[in-house]
Design an enzyme around this catalytic site. Structure first.
Site, PDB file in Angstrom:
ATOM      1  N   SER A   8      -4.074  30.706  13.089  1.00 35.02           N
ATOM      2  CA  SER A   8      -4.983  29.792  13.789  1.00 35.02           C
ATOM      3  C   SER A   8      -5.081  30.180  15.255  1.00 35.02           C
ATOM      4  CB  SER A   8      -4.488  28.349  13.671  1.00 35.02           C
ATOM      5  OG  SER A   8      -5.215  27.543  14.571  1.00 35.02           O
ATOM      6  N   HIS A  33      -8.315  31.870  11.260  1.00 37.40           N
ATOM      7  CA  HIS A  33      -8.611  30.437  11.198  1.00 37.40           C
ATOM      8  C   HIS A  33      -9.106  29.952  12.564  1.00 37.40           C
ATOM      9  CE1 HIS A  33      -8.049  26.442   9.329  1.00 37.40           C
ATOM     10  NE2 HIS A  33      -7.645  26.030  10.529  1.00 37.40           N
ATOM     11  N   ASP A  35     -10.467  26.679  14.619  1.00 36.84           N
ATOM     12  CA  ASP A  35     -10.493  25.221  14.610  1.00 36.84           C
ATOM     13  C   ASP A  35     -11.563  24.692  15.548  1.00 36.84           C
ATOM     14  OD1 ASP A  35      -8.224  24.386  12.858  1.00 36.84           O
ATOM     15  OD2 ASP A  35      -7.127  25.698  14.229  1.00 36.84           O
ATOM     16  N   MET A  37     -13.325  21.357  16.986  1.00 44.08           N
ATOM     17  CA  MET A  37     -13.094  19.911  17.140  1.00 44.08           C
ATOM     18  C   MET A  37     -14.132  19.339  18.101  1.00 44.08           C
ATOM     19  SD  MET A  37      -9.009  20.025  17.750  1.00 44.08           S
ATOM     20  CE  MET A  37      -7.913  21.040  16.747  1.00 44.08           C
ATOM     21  N   HIS A  66     -12.748  25.982  10.371  1.00 39.96           N
ATOM     22  CA  HIS A  66     -12.314  24.635   9.997  1.00 39.96           C
ATOM     23  C   HIS A  66     -13.016  23.621  10.898  1.00 39.96           C
ATOM     24  CE1 HIS A  66      -8.607  21.693   9.802  1.00 39.96           C
ATOM     25  NE2 HIS A  66      -9.681  21.193   9.226  1.00 39.96           N
ATOM     26  N   MET A  68     -13.566  20.216  12.219  1.00 41.55           N
ATOM     27  CA  MET A  68     -13.042  18.851  12.373  1.00 41.55           C
ATOM     28  C   MET A  68     -14.059  18.105  13.224  1.00 41.55           C
ATOM     29  SD  MET A  68      -9.077  19.928  12.942  1.00 41.55           S
ATOM     30  CE  MET A  68      -9.551  21.601  13.357  1.00 41.55           C
ATOM     31  N   MET A 137      -4.483  19.177   4.437  1.00 41.19           N
ATOM     32  CA  MET A 137      -3.855  19.133   5.770  1.00 41.19           C
ATOM     33  C   MET A 137      -2.404  18.679   5.640  1.00 41.19           C
ATOM     34  SD  MET A 137      -6.069  20.143   8.044  1.00 41.19           S
ATOM     35  CE  MET A 137      -5.044  19.803   9.477  1.00 41.19           C
ATOM     36  N   PHE A 143      -4.448  18.608  16.631  1.00 46.28           N
ATOM     37  CA  PHE A 143      -3.577  19.321  17.568  1.00 46.28           C
ATOM     38  C   PHE A 143      -2.690  20.326  16.851  1.00 46.28           C
ATOM     39  CE2 PHE A 143      -4.636  15.199  19.281  1.00 46.28           C
ATOM     40  CZ  PHE A 143      -5.025  15.502  20.574  1.00 46.28           C
ATOM     41  N   ASP A 171      -2.508  23.591   6.179  1.00 41.55           N
ATOM     42  CA  ASP A 171      -2.751  23.755   7.613  1.00 41.55           C
ATOM     43  C   ASP A 171      -1.986  22.694   8.380  1.00 41.55           C
ATOM     44  OD1 ASP A 171      -3.819  24.195  10.123  1.00 41.55           O
ATOM     45  OD2 ASP A 171      -5.849  23.543   9.615  1.00 41.55           O
ATOM     46  N   GLY A 173       1.871  22.823  10.911  1.00 45.19           N
ATOM     47  CA  GLY A 173       3.327  22.911  10.844  1.00 45.19           C
ATOM     48  C   GLY A 173       3.857  23.979   9.909  1.00 45.19           C
TER      49      GLY A 173
HETATM   50  C1  DX5 Z   1      -4.783  21.199  13.593  1.00 51.13           C
HETATM   51  C2  DX5 Z   1      -5.473  22.471  13.196  1.00 51.13           C
HETATM   52  C3  DX5 Z   1      -4.550  23.560  12.867  1.00 51.13           C
HETATM   53  C4  DX5 Z   1      -3.604  23.970  13.975  1.00 51.13           C
HETATM   54  C5  DX5 Z   1      -2.316  24.318  13.293  1.00 51.13           C
HETATM   55  O1  DX5 Z   1      -5.652  20.155  13.534  1.00 51.13           O
HETATM   56  O2  DX5 Z   1      -6.322  22.272  12.087  1.00 51.13           O
HETATM   57  O3  DX5 Z   1      -5.237  24.698  12.349  1.00 51.13           O
HETATM   58  O4  DX5 Z   1      -4.029  25.056  14.736  1.00 51.13           O
HETATM   59  O5  DX5 Z   1      -1.398  24.571  14.267  1.00 51.13           O
HETATM   60  P1  DX5 Z   1       0.150  24.807  13.924  1.00 51.13           P
HETATM   61  O6  DX5 Z   1       0.226  25.935  12.961  1.00 51.13           O
HETATM   62  O7  DX5 Z   1       0.726  25.110  15.262  1.00 51.13           O
HETATM   63  O8  DX5 Z   1       0.667  23.526  13.336  1.00 51.13           O
HETATM   64 ZN    ZN Z   2      -7.166  24.083  11.163  1.00 51.34          ZN
END
Ligand code: DX5
Ligand code: ZN
Length: 215
Positions: A8, A33, A35, A37, A66, A68, A137, A143, A171, A173
């Site tokens: 990501s 990936h 993100d 937002m 992705h 969001m 998720m 975040f 996706d 952690g």
């Molecule tokens: C969070 C994103 C993730 C994020 C994951 O909303 O969708 O893709 O970047 O970050 P890590 O891998 O640090 O949890």
């Molecule tokens: Zn993501």
């Protein structure tokens, strides 16, 4: 199922995106990936289509975008034009889900549906035959750097039993330890932001994620 690692870029150095993308290609990443937002669907704002289009010019790995955002139906064309290969959006969005899938696939992209941790996996069932991937998720979206929610694993097991062949992405952690738990549950596509970009050697981390996912 083929194991795929999707770093990501949210955790990368936005001032050096070309170099950060090179770390992914050098490490054998399968997807990138991205993100997106909108500050409305999630309480954070990240990058949009122009930045993704610029990145596409310097990277040949498929882009996994992705969304969001509250209105993926309205905005998905921008991301198709920017070079997305896969577009995932959320069942919890405000757009018509079926119409959004159709618009994404008509534009030549693969469509994926994402569910937040508290959304039942059954929400994606009516659309499965039109999806190339389901994103479960493993944190609340918005975040990077949050802790993996193991309580989401039963949803993955249920979906894997129902669909032996679909790509199931996780996706949030994901690191070299939690990847084992998600892999054992049935996931085969792993997003990792902090684990890759905050590590000393991103290429080694991508390799280890891939190895541990198979355990
Ligand atoms: C969070 C994103 C993730 C994020 C994951 O909303 O969708 O893709 O970047 O970050 P890590 O891998 O640090 O949890
Ligand atoms: Zn993501």
């Amino acid at each position: 199922m083929e194991i795929k690692i999707s770093p990501s870029m949210l955790a990368s150095d936005y001032a050096n995106l070309e170099a950060e993308l090179k770390k992914c290609s050098d490490g054998g990443a399968d997807l990138i990936h991205l993100d997106v937002m909108d500050g409305h669907f999630v309480p954070n704002i990240s990058i949009g289509a122009p930045v993704i289009a610029a990145m596409k010019k310097v990277c040949s790995i498929p882009f996994d975008v992705h969304l969001m955002i509250s209105d993926p139906y309205f905005y998905c064309d921008d991301f198709i034009k920017a070079g997305a290969d896969i577009i995932s959006f959320h069942t919890e969005c405000d757009s018509d889900i079926g119409a959004t899938i159709d618009k994404i696939t008509a534009g030549g992209c693969k469509a994926a549906l994402a569910v937040k941790p508290n959304t039942p996996i059954e929400e994606v069932y009516p659309y499965l035959d039109r999806l190339s991937m389901v994103l479960v998720m493993t944190v609340e979206p918005g975040f990077g750097g949050q802790s993996f929610m193991e309580g989401t694993m039963p949803k993955i097991k249920k979906l894997r039993e129902k669909c032996p062949d679909i790509d199931i992405q996780v996706d949030g952690g994901i690191n070299t330890e939690t990847v084992k738990i998600a892999g054992a549950a049935g996931a085969n596509v792993f997003v990792a932001g902090s684990a890759v970009f905050k590590s000393e050697n991103p290429a080694d981390t991508i390799n280890l994620l891939k190895k541990n996912a198979k355990m």
